[in-house]
Design a protein around this motif. Structure first.
Motif, PDB file in Angstrom:
ATOM      1  N   ASP A   1       0.851  -1.187   0.000  1.00 26.99           N
ATOM      2  CA  ASP A   1       0.000   0.000   0.000  1.00 26.99           C
ATOM      3  C   ASP A   1       0.889   1.239   0.000  1.00 26.99           C
ATOM      4  O   ASP A   1       2.110   1.145   0.169  1.00 26.99           O
ATOM      5  N   GLU A   2       0.268   2.393  -0.185  1.00 32.97           N
ATOM      6  CA  GLU A   2       0.988   3.665  -0.194  1.00 32.97           C
ATOM      7  C   GLU A   2       0.655   4.474   1.051  1.00 32.97           C
ATOM      8  O   GLU A   2      -0.494   4.546   1.470  1.00 32.97           O
ATOM      9  N   CYS A   3       1.676   5.093   1.619  1.00 31.87           N
ATOM     10  CA  CYS A   3       1.528   6.017   2.741  1.00 31.87           C
ATOM     11  C   CYS A   3       1.949   7.389   2.209  1.00 31.87           C
ATOM     12  O   CYS A   3       3.131   7.723   2.208  1.00 31.87           O
ATOM     13  N   PRO A   4       1.006   8.206   1.704  1.00 32.55           N
ATOM     14  CA  PRO A   4       1.363   9.327   0.841  1.00 32.55           C
ATOM     15  C   PRO A   4       1.729  10.644   1.487  1.00 32.55           C
ATOM     16  O   PRO A   4       2.388  11.462   0.876  1.00 32.55           O
ATOM     17  N   GLY A   5       1.273  10.932   2.703  1.00 35.50           N
ATOM     18  CA  GLY A   5       1.493  12.278   3.222  1.00 35.50           C
ATOM     19  C   GLY A   5       1.548  12.306   4.731  1.00 35.50           C
ATOM     20  O   GLY A   5       1.621  11.274   5.405  1.00 35.50           O
ATOM     21  N   GLY A   6       1.525  13.513   5.297  1.00 38.41           N
ATOM     22  CA  GLY A   6       1.535  13.674   6.738  1.00 38.41           C
ATOM     23  C   GLY A   6       2.780  13.086   7.367  1.00 38.41           C
ATOM     24  O   GLY A   6       3.906  13.374   6.976  1.00 38.41           O
ATOM     25  N   VAL A   7       2.577  12.221   8.361  1.00 35.73           N
ATOM     26  CA  VAL A   7       3.698  11.628   9.093  1.00 35.73           C
ATOM     27  C   VAL A   7       4.595  10.793   8.179  1.00 35.73           C
ATOM     28  O   VAL A   7       5.774  10.603   8.438  1.00 35.73           O
ATOM     29  N   CYS A   8       4.030  10.330   7.060  1.00 37.56           N
ATOM     30  CA  CYS A   8       4.796   9.467   6.155  1.00 37.56           C
ATOM     31  C   CYS A   8       5.897  10.210   5.412  1.00 37.56           C
ATOM     32  O   CYS A   8       6.768   9.589   4.804  1.00 37.56           O
ATOM     33  N   LEU A   9       5.862  11.522   5.437  1.00 42.52           N
ATOM     34  CA  LEU A   9       6.887  12.316   4.764  1.00 42.52           C
ATOM     35  C   LEU A   9       7.875  12.925   5.751  1.00 42.52           C
ATOM     36  O   LEU A   9       8.744  13.703   5.367  1.00 42.52           O
ATOM     37  N   ALA A  10       7.758  12.567   7.030  1.00 42.76           N
ATOM     38  CA  ALA A  10       8.635  13.152   8.044  1.00 42.76           C
ATOM     39  C   ALA A  10      10.064  12.640   7.934  1.00 42.76           C
ATOM     40  O   ALA A  10      11.011  13.322   8.318  1.00 42.76           O
ATOM     41  N   GLU A  11      10.224  11.400   7.434  1.00 43.29           N
ATOM     42  CA  GLU A  11      11.567  10.830   7.255  1.00 43.29           C
ATOM     43  C   GLU A  11      11.758  10.446   5.793  1.00 43.29           C
ATOM     44  O   GLU A  11      10.811  10.428   5.017  1.00 43.29           O
ATOM     45  N   ALA A  12      13.004  10.138   5.448  1.00 45.37           N
ATOM     46  CA  ALA A  12      13.281   9.690   4.082  1.00 45.37           C
ATOM     47  C   ALA A  12      12.504   8.423   3.762  1.00 45.37           C
ATOM     48  O   ALA A  12      12.108   8.191   2.619  1.00 45.37           O
ATOM     49  N   ALA A  13      12.275   7.583   4.754  1.00 39.22           N
ATOM     50  CA  ALA A  13      11.497   6.358   4.575  1.00 39.22           C
ATOM     51  C   ALA A  13      10.586   6.171   5.781  1.00 39.22           C
ATOM     52  O   ALA A  13      10.992   6.431   6.921  1.00 39.22           O
ATOM     53  N   HIS A  14       9.365   5.720   5.520  1.00 36.14           N
ATOM     54  CA  HIS A  14       8.412   5.487   6.597  1.00 36.14           C
ATOM     55  C   HIS A  14       7.565   4.267   6.258  1.00 36.14           C
ATOM     56  O   HIS A  14       7.108   4.113   5.125  1.00 36.14           O
ATOM     57  N   PHE A  15       7.347   3.408   7.263  1.00 31.99           N
ATOM     58  CA  PHE A  15       6.514   2.222   7.128  1.00 31.99           C
ATOM     59  C   PHE A  15       5.271   2.405   7.993  1.00 31.99           C
ATOM     60  O   PHE A  15       5.362   2.499   9.215  1.00 31.99           O
TER      61      PHE A  15
END
Length: 288
Positions: free
Chosen positions: A134-148
């Protein structure tokens, strides 16, 4: 007359001052990452520091959260299109929504990563393997270079015995991750024909690829043709093919897959004559 204009201008200024705080305080709705917004290919520029530790043995830093039920599978396959398969073998709910650097506009669907955490007393420090579904497109998901953004099940798998709920309640976790080969023991690649397919338009979901797990290209060969024609990534892990001649496509179809690292695999006549929209056809091949 001049006085009337001045009064009108003053009223407009007051109205603007009253309205602007309301507009500036309005919050945008959070995007629904479990449903693709548009079925179109997104260009992606690779970010080596974020997702390309495959084969190097090195661990990289990322953030992690979870969504859905505490012991659930997070979503129904979301922006990759895997649907309910994520809760069944071989995914078995060990899945995650990846930030843009991991999702890669859908080209990252199916990639496997080891994840582990040591930043919380509930962390076991032992790695678990998750698949990007799935995709985690915005918000907390953009806080780091990679986010799970993980399923509750996969988040809990990083915890010490009996401490999964405590780990899930920790909020944003600092974790480590690295790309690893996918291993689906005893499972060959499956091709699920999309419900919108017809004699002139063919769309297929490709899943359960061993090794790289994700694909850079898919090609189709019609019966009696002898040449490969590139398919187009429609969205997520779905690839489509249109008849350019106005004639019905002639099955059986063979599909040639090229993995993220350039490995080529051919599933000969995997889509039979008389194929049905919505049906799943299992191949006799896999990458390992």
């Amino acid at each position: 007359m001049a006085k009337s204009y001045k009064l009108l201008f003053g009223a407009l200024v007051v109205l603007a001052l009253l309205v602007s705080p309301i507009a500036s305080s309005r919050k945008l709705a959070k995007p629904n990452k479990h449903k693709p917004a548009a079925r179109s290919h997104s260009n992606y520029t690779a970010t080596p520091s974020a997702s390309d530790a495959y084969g190097s043995g090195g661990w990289l830093s990322a953030g992690a959260t979870y969504y859905g039920a505490p012991n659930g599978d997070g979503s129904d396959g979301g922006a990759c299109g895997y649907q309910t398969a994520v809760g069944q073998r071989p995914f078995s709910s060990m899945i995650a929504a990846g930030s843009p650097a991991l999702f890669k506009g859908g080209k990252g669907c199916g990639a496997c990563y080891e994840v582990k955490c040591t930043s919380n007393p509930a962390c076991s420090g032992q790695p678990a393997t998750v698949v990007i579904t799935d995709e985690c497109p915005g918000g907390v998901c953009l806080a780091e270079a990679a986010h799970f953004d993980m399923s509750g099940t996969s988040m809990g798998s990083m915890a010490k015995p009996g401490m999964a709920d405590r780990l899930r309640a920790a909020g944003i976790l600092k974790i480590q991750y690295k790309r690893v080969p996918c291993k689906y023991s005893g499972v060959n690649i499956a091709f699920r024909v999309d419900q919108g397919s017809n004699p002139f338009y063919f769309e297929v979901l490709v899943e359960f690829e061993d090794d790289d797990g994700d694909l850079s290209s898919v090609e189709l060969m019609e019966a009696g043709c002898g040449t490969w024609t590139p398919m187009v990534q429609n969205w997520g892990a779905l690839w489509r093919f249109n008849s350019n001649t106005g004639k019905a496509l002639k099955a059986p179809f063979s599909l040639r897959l090229t993995s993220d690292s350039g490995k080529v695999l051919v599933a000969t006549n995997v889509i039979p004559a008389g194929w049905k929209a919505g049906a799943t056809y299992r191949s006799l091949v896999n990458y390992s």
